[in-house]
Scaffold this active site. Sequence first.
Site, mmCIF file in Angstrom:
data_model
loop_
_atom_site.group_PDB
_atom_site.id
_atom_site.type_symbol
_atom_site.label_atom_id
_atom_site.label_comp_id
_atom_site.label_asym_id
_atom_site.label_seq_id
_atom_site.Cartn_x
_atom_site.Cartn_y
_atom_site.Cartn_z
ATOM 1 N N GLY A 340 0.809 -1.271 -0.118
ATOM 2 C CA GLY A 340 0.101 0.063 -0.017
ATOM 3 C C GLY A 340 0.909 1.285 0.272
ATOM 4 O O GLY A 340 0.504 2.329 -0.455
ATOM 5 N N GLU A 363 12.072 8.024 -28.517
ATOM 6 C CA GLU A 363 13.000 7.646 -29.210
ATOM 7 C C GLU A 363 12.897 6.383 -29.872
ATOM 8 O O GLU A 363 14.020 5.544 -29.955
ATOM 9 C CB GLU A 363 14.329 7.806 -28.600
ATOM 10 C CG GLU A 363 14.497 9.287 -28.038
ATOM 11 C CD GLU A 363 15.953 9.487 -27.732
ATOM 12 O OE1 GLU A 363 17.143 8.907 -28.481
ATOM 13 O OE2 GLU A 363 16.350 10.325 -26.888
#
Length: 383
Positions: A340, A363
């Site tokens: 969590g 890219e």
Amino acid sequence: MTVDTMHNLNLVKESARDFAEQYIRPHVMEWDEKQHFPVNLFHRMGEQGFLGVLVPEKYHGSGLGYQEYITVIEEIAKVCGGIGLSLAAHNSLCTNHILLFGNEEQKQKYLPLLATGKWIGAWGLTEPNTGSDAGRMKTTAVKDGDHYVLNGAKNFITHGLSGKVAVVVARTGELLDSRGMAAFIIEKGTPGFEAGKKENKLGMRASETTELIFNDCRVHKSQMLGQDGEGFIQAMQVLDGGRISIAALSLGIAKGAYEAAVKYAQERHQFGKPIASFQAISFKLADMATKIQAAELLTRQAGLMKNNGQKTTKISAMAKYYASEAAVEIANDAVQVFGGYGYVKDYPVEKYYRDAKLCTIGEGTSEIQKLVISREILNATQG
């Protein structure tokens, strides 16, 4: 590597690491939340030699090679992927394009400004409707006497707003003609050249991404890099080096996420013992460490080949593809290790998780890397 090379690499590593800890880490979440691009930080990085790593000393650069360059990006990206991305784009795209293809006059004028961080550079290839399909670009450069008149737009441009100069590829010939394009150096303030919308991004938020807009922008022919018709070929060569940058960026993000996960797994106790002692967690850490090792070996091999002047199209694509996908997997695993707490911004791994994804896209997507790799393999067997 020789002993001297390893010593130099360690010095570069320490320098980049100390810089990142002092000047970047205290501001990481503030810059991320505000999408703030810290221009002053980049001026400071220029003073440290980080913005001209590959630029020869005669142009005020650091005069180093790809191993040092990989190391600098990796150390910065371990702290902030966004800053690492901007560092990579400045070095490998704008600055490197001028270094590789500029004439002596262009190099003397622009490289000292870029290498020292006095100016920040941008690079324009991608357009709203043409990403990997650059042959269909719509931005045109029409010859008019001693000038070219540019019209069109580029998008997803790193430093499109803050960059003082941009290298832009535009179409001078027919659609789909790979020899019908040219690259131009265009300074900020040139009439008809302006930045457009700034993108609101999932991750890499400290790295500025905007549009570039050209409206009857007149550029003198002396600002062309190389010859008319060479723009696309130049861009593909620039991307070969740029993909090593993204591999290094991915490696840094992966290492940052992994190191945070290892530390947390040793500190977090459940059922009376550290969660690192549970096989479910320890095996996850083993997988992460193995992927990082493989990504680093590929990236370092690409850097070695680049330093030796060998063709790196295949190995650069392999390094970029593997390292970027590994970074996403490792960041995902790091969030899982944190449980969590991995999902909240008080802990570092959610940012690595968000930043990593861009590495599989920028890219050249992972799919395009596989296309490049498979073409290189098949061309080699057919040749």
